[in-house]
Scaffold this active site. Structure first.
Site, PDB file in Angstrom:
ATOM      1  CG  ASP A  11      -2.176  -0.994   1.235  1.00  0.00           C
ATOM      2  OD1 ASP A  11      -2.134  -1.712   0.267  1.00  0.00           O
ATOM      3  OD2 ASP A  11      -2.985  -0.976   2.266  1.00  0.00           O
ATOM      4  CG  HIS A 161       2.476  -0.057   4.327  1.00  0.00           C
ATOM      5  ND1 HIS A 161       1.902  -0.995   5.246  1.00  0.00           N
ATOM      6  CD2 HIS A 161       1.088   0.672   4.328  1.00  0.00           C
ATOM      7  CE1 HIS A 161       0.732  -0.958   5.871  1.00  0.00           C
ATOM      8  NE2 HIS A 161       0.300   0.148   5.315  1.00  0.00           N
TER       9      HIS A 161
END
Length: 205
Positions: A11, A161
């Site tokens: 992400d 991430h």
């Protein structure tokens, strides 16, 4: 006999660390899904193109990440703008695969009835996760590795991430270790036999 499938997801990119993760995936002939922020796409267009060219997947994570208020606390018009603007930014750089429904991950995995209604209107299924090593919090490559390897399971969707060097470093160990038992595929590939519905939430717990 084929190994079971799992999906690594990232992400909040693209970022400079996306490139390191792509290098690791390419070295092991593996794929992942990258949930991108719309406002970062134009300035990182080459990273987005490379991601797609190497078989990984680009999916919406909204335009701004919506901190205050977050997407689940926003009104329908604001939610729709976040999704439409991000879709337009992705389409300006690559041609997304023609899947229906399209895929979306909301910031923080936050949900609301309004958000689900807009997702249904715009033909988005919502993808959450089943394994979270909290890489954003610990910033420790060894700990990220340990948390993933202790929690992974058949069909897992793993949340990371691509904003941190520690996560990129962790992937240098995580990817080959996972490949000993699993196939690393995109979310679309993982869920290809699932009857996805727009506005519904999927996490493969």
């Amino acid at each position: 006999m084929l190994k079971p499938k799992i999906a690594l997801t990232f992400d909040d990119g693209p970022s400079e660390y996306t490139l390191k993760i792509l290098d690791t995936l390419a070295a092991h002939n593996a794929r992942a899904s990258f949930f991108v922020l719309g406002h970062k796409i134009a300035e990182n267009a080459e990273i987005v193109r490379r991601t797609r060219a190497e078989g990984s997947e680009i999916i919406s994570h909204t335009w701004s990440h919506c901190k205050d208020p977050n997407l689940a606390e926003s009104g329908a018009d604001a939610i729709e703008k976040e999704l439409r603007d991000t879709e337009a930014a992705i389409c300006a750089v690559i041609a997304p695969p023609q899947i229906s429904p399209k895929l979306l991950r909301t910031p923080y995995g936050a949900l609301s009835d309004t958000l689900k209604t807009v997702a249904r209107k715009l033909d988005y299924a919502i993808i959450n996760w089943s394994v979270d090593p909290l890489d954003w919090e610990c910033r420790d490559a060894d700990l990220v590795f340990e948390r993933i390897m202790s929690s992974v399971h058949d069909g897992a969707i793993i949340l990371c991430h691509d904003l941190y060097d520690s996560t990129a470093l962790a992937m240098e160990r995580v990817v080959p270790a996972l490949l000993q038992k699993y196939r690393l595929v995109t979310v679309s590939e993982l869920l290809q036999d699932t009857d996805l519905q727009a506005g519904a939430v999927y996490e493969n717990a």
